[in-house]
Design a protein around this motif. Structure first.
Motif: not given
Length: 422
Positions: A314, A318-319, A323-325, A327, A355, A357-358, A372, A374
């Motif tokens: 996993r 960390y955008f 906002f974390h993605l 995968n 996938i 987006p969180t 989270h 999600r």
């Protein structure tokens, strides 16, 4: 408290997918993002509080942990899911613990989470998952306990014409020691001895099932890689009635069949696990695991064994702080013993990709940040061997995705879910 709640859909048809694992064995090995609703609050009563001013002062505490989950995998809500029939409530912990009656000594009695090694992304407590009722003590790095287990299966048998059963009680003696290595690292040693008494209809009567024993030995190394990163590598062997090492079983979940005397003297279970977390930089964390399990019964027959391999990784990208993605990719393969003259069928295996987006309200850039929110999509591919094994082979009857949707090449999951702990 730990909890997760949400909703989910299957894009293919109208059957519910909420809480349906897309994995081969009907549990979270192979990935847990599709897990169903669950609530687990822990309440702690400080009867005598630990003292910050005097850390040697004795203290007492009572801990209780109820849990709540849906019994059919759908919704936890009282009004959404036929509350009285489908909502299940259990008690996972209820124990009293005290410390400092003697320096560095802790004592506990009751039912508790007696475990420590967790692959969170597969929801699997490996190596020393010994949740049970009993008592124990911990002195510095030494941890010992006496646990009791009762139940069905090999623990009970019909003993008279009225269909009365006698439940046998297994006693498990556990010893653990954690050896520090160079301050940051450690080696964890585990030993277990299991004793199951003979099953008799009455005092002095003939044994309907013989007494039996089991043993477990294990070692786990942990490397601290700095900055919250680590690697854990464990190996465990269990023999006799303690050969449980398949799926998410504990060592006392005896696997396979006994010998002609009704005993498990030749049974064997092996488990190897590697668990890895690495904080690459402020933008990326990687969390991965690989496990291999093999259990064999004591009958000596070519059909009396099973093996499981699962691996997954996993990533947390960390955008921004909030906002974390997520995968996740995983692979799982299982195999079972066959008659000596049977042709080898295709291997049952599956591959998954998710996938998610969180949103992370805390703004913490960490794999352990919670809560989270999600948004999840999972795609699973099932091999020909997996479909065949479910239709008429060793996977038949297991609670898997196939139970709802039948054997198929692809599985889909679309969900919006929350997860939290504090």
């Amino acid at each position: 408290m730990y909890g997760r709640v949400g909703v989910a859909w299957n894009p293919q048809n109208g059957r519910y997918v909420h809480g349906q694992y897309l994995n081969l064995l009907g549990n979270a090995l192979g990935g847990r993002l599709e897990e169903g609703d669950y609530l687990e609050p822990t309440l702690k009563l400080n009867i005598v509080k630990p003292s910050a001013e005097d850390p040697t002062k004795p203290w007492f505490q009572f801990v209780i942990t109820p849990s709540m989950f849906s019994n059919n995998g759908s919704f936890i809500g009282a009004f959404a899911n036929n509350f009285t029939n489908q909502l299940r409530i259990e008690l996972f912990q209820a124990y009293l613990e005290t410390g400092n009656l003697l320096p560095d000594l802790k004592l506990w009695v009751g039912q508790r989470f007696y475990r420590g090694s967790d692959v969170h992304i597969a929801d699997y407590f490996f190596f020393n998952q010994l949740n049970s009722q009993g008592f124990g003590l911990k002195y510095k790095a030494l941890d010992v306990a006496v646990l009791l287990k009762t139940g069905g299966g090999q623990y009970s048998t019909t003993v008279d014409d009225s269909n009365r059963t006698v439940a046998r009680q297994r006693t498990v003696l556990v010893g653990q020691y954690v050896l520090p290595v160079m301050e940051k690292h450690s080696v964890h040693f585990l030993g277990e001895f299991h004793l199951l008494p003979a099953n008799r209809a009455n005092i002095g009567g003939e044994a309907l099932q013989p007494s039996d024993i089991g043993y477990v030995a294990g070692v786990k190394g942990r490397l601290d890689l700095g900055n919250g990163s680590f690697n854990e590598l464990s190996a465990r062997v269990g023999g006799g009635i303690a050969n449980g090492a398949f799926g998410a079983s504990s060592t006392w979940d005896t696997q396979g069949r006994p010998d002609e005397d009704g005993k498990y003297g030749g049974a064997l279970g092996l488990e190897f696990v590697d668990h890895f977390l690495y904080n690459v930089n402020p933008m990326l964390t990687l969390n991965a695991y690989a496990l291999f399990q093999r259990s064999a019964g004591a009958s000596g027959e070519s059909t009396d064994w099973s093996a499981n391999f699962a691996t997954g990784v996993r990533s947390f990208v960390y955008f921004t702080d909030r906002f974390h993605l997520i995968n996740e990719a995983s692979f799982q393969a299982v195999t079972f013993g066959l008659p000596e003259d049977a042709e080898t069928p295709p291997l049952p295996w599956q591959a998954k990709f998710s996938i998610a987006p969180t949103l992370v309200p805390s703004g913490e850039r960490s794999a352990w940040a919670r809560p989270h929110l999600r948004f999840i999509y999972t795609l699973a591919y099932y091999s020909e061997g997996a479909r065949e094994a479910y239709t008429s082979g060793p996977l038949a009857g297991r609670t898997t995705y196939f139970n709802q949707f039948g054997p198929r090449t692809f599985g889909h999951y679309l969900g919006v879910r929350s997860e939290w702990w504090f």
